[in-house]
Design a protein around this motif. Structure first.
Motif, PDB file in Angstrom:
ATOM      1  N   GLU A 109       0.844  -1.190   0.000  1.00  0.00           N
ATOM      2  CA  GLU A 109       0.000   0.000   0.000  1.00  0.00           C
ATOM      3  C   GLU A 109       0.879   1.239   0.000  1.00  0.00           C
ATOM      4  OE1 GLU A 109      -2.676   0.016   3.282  1.00  0.00           O
ATOM      5  OE2 GLU A 109      -3.951  -1.598   2.487  1.00  0.00           O
ATOM      6  N   GLU A 110       0.346   2.329  -0.525  1.00  0.00           N
ATOM      7  CA  GLU A 110       1.033   3.617  -0.484  1.00  0.00           C
ATOM      8  C   GLU A 110       0.169   4.615   0.265  1.00  0.00           C
ATOM      9  OE1 GLU A 110       2.030   4.956  -4.367  1.00  0.00           O
ATOM     10  OE2 GLU A 110       3.662   3.506  -4.639  1.00  0.00           O
ATOM     11  N   ASP A 111       0.823   5.482   1.046  1.00  0.00           N
ATOM     12  CA  ASP A 111       0.067   6.543   1.708  1.00  0.00           C
ATOM     13  C   ASP A 111      -0.105   7.717   0.746  1.00  0.00           C
ATOM     14  OD1 ASP A 111       2.478   7.955   1.718  1.00  0.00           O
ATOM     15  OD2 ASP A 111       2.925   7.496   3.812  1.00  0.00           O
ATOM     16  N   THR A 119       1.668  -4.259   4.326  1.00  0.00           N
ATOM     17  CA  THR A 119       0.654  -4.458   5.355  1.00  0.00           C
ATOM     18  C   THR A 119       0.829  -5.790   6.080  1.00  0.00           C
ATOM     19  OG1 THR A 119      -0.916  -5.448   3.790  1.00  0.00           O
ATOM     20  CG2 THR A 119      -0.991  -3.048   4.079  1.00  0.00           C
TER      21      THR A 119
END
Length: 224
Positions: A109-111, A119
């Motif tokens: 995942e990327e913020d 994760t």
């Protein structure tokens, strides 16, 4: 070329201090760029995962049973063909981490700033724990592509984090994981060799051969 059994004995004799020295001399710090977790062009991300690592992720408290085998792993695509319906079929060896619609690892995942994160970091497979390093013993292939740097039997593969300072403690932790992975890969290969029998899958069926025998794509044994 050495036999797999002889290579396994070499892997078991690897010294953690020597591996850590090699890692220190090359240098590494993860920049969380995500390059090792994402697909490239038309090629999906491909990272080998052992059967017990899939089960560890299935049973992880972090996911509370939300993931089943097919959410975590997919058949390694090599050797499979696509039928007229667009489905894969045939026989293959080993499992790869599952990917999303973009071809990236399903656990990546990327913020909002574009910084990547895993994760499943606490339960991530050995190949993820040890990237961008591998151990090259006699006859060992390079599953992560060509090496861009090397020190002794340690190979470093393309990664923007290479060449950065690494503490001795971190180098030793990485070295222990790297040795474990080298041993596990060879144990897996030997078990696959010893367990393999042609399965003759039906049209539209995929059979995956791993160290525990032939399986369906949901991880269940073929004979069940």
């Amino acid at each position: 070329m050495q036999s797999l059994d002889a290579e396994l004995e070499d892997a078991r004799r690897l010294a953690i201090d020597d591996l850590a020295d090699a890692i220190e001399s090359i240098g590494f710090e993860c920049t969380r760029c995500g390059a090792c977790c994402t697909g490239e062009a038309e090629d999906d991300h491909t990272a080998t995962v052992f059967p017990d690592e899939v089960r560890d992720l299935e049973e992880s408290d972090e996911y509370d049973g939300d993931y089943d085998w097919r959410d975590i792993a997919r058949p390694m695509p090599y050797g499979l063909s696509e039928n007229e319906a667009g489905d894969l079929e045939g026989e293959t060896f080993e499992w790869a981490l599952q990917t999303d619609d973009c071809g990236d690892c399903t656990f990546y995942e990327e913020d909002d700033s574009g910084t990547g994160a895993c994760t499943a970091h606490g339960d991530r497979p050995l190949i993820c724990q040890t990237y961008p390093f591998s151990v090259a013993l006699s006859g060992t292939s390079q599953p992560m592509g060509e090496a861009v740097d090397e020190a002794g039997v340690v190979r470093a593969h393309e990664c923007e984090g290479l060449g950065r300072d690494i503490s001795r403690d971190d180098a030793e932790d990485l070295a222990r994981a790297l040795k474990e992975r080298a041993v596990r890969e060879l144990e897996e290969a030997i078990a696959v060799r010893d367990e393999y029998e042609p399965a003759s899958p039906a049209p539209g069926e995929v059979v995956v051969h791993d160290s525990e025998g032939p399986k369906r794509i949901d991880g269940t044994p073929l004979e069940e």
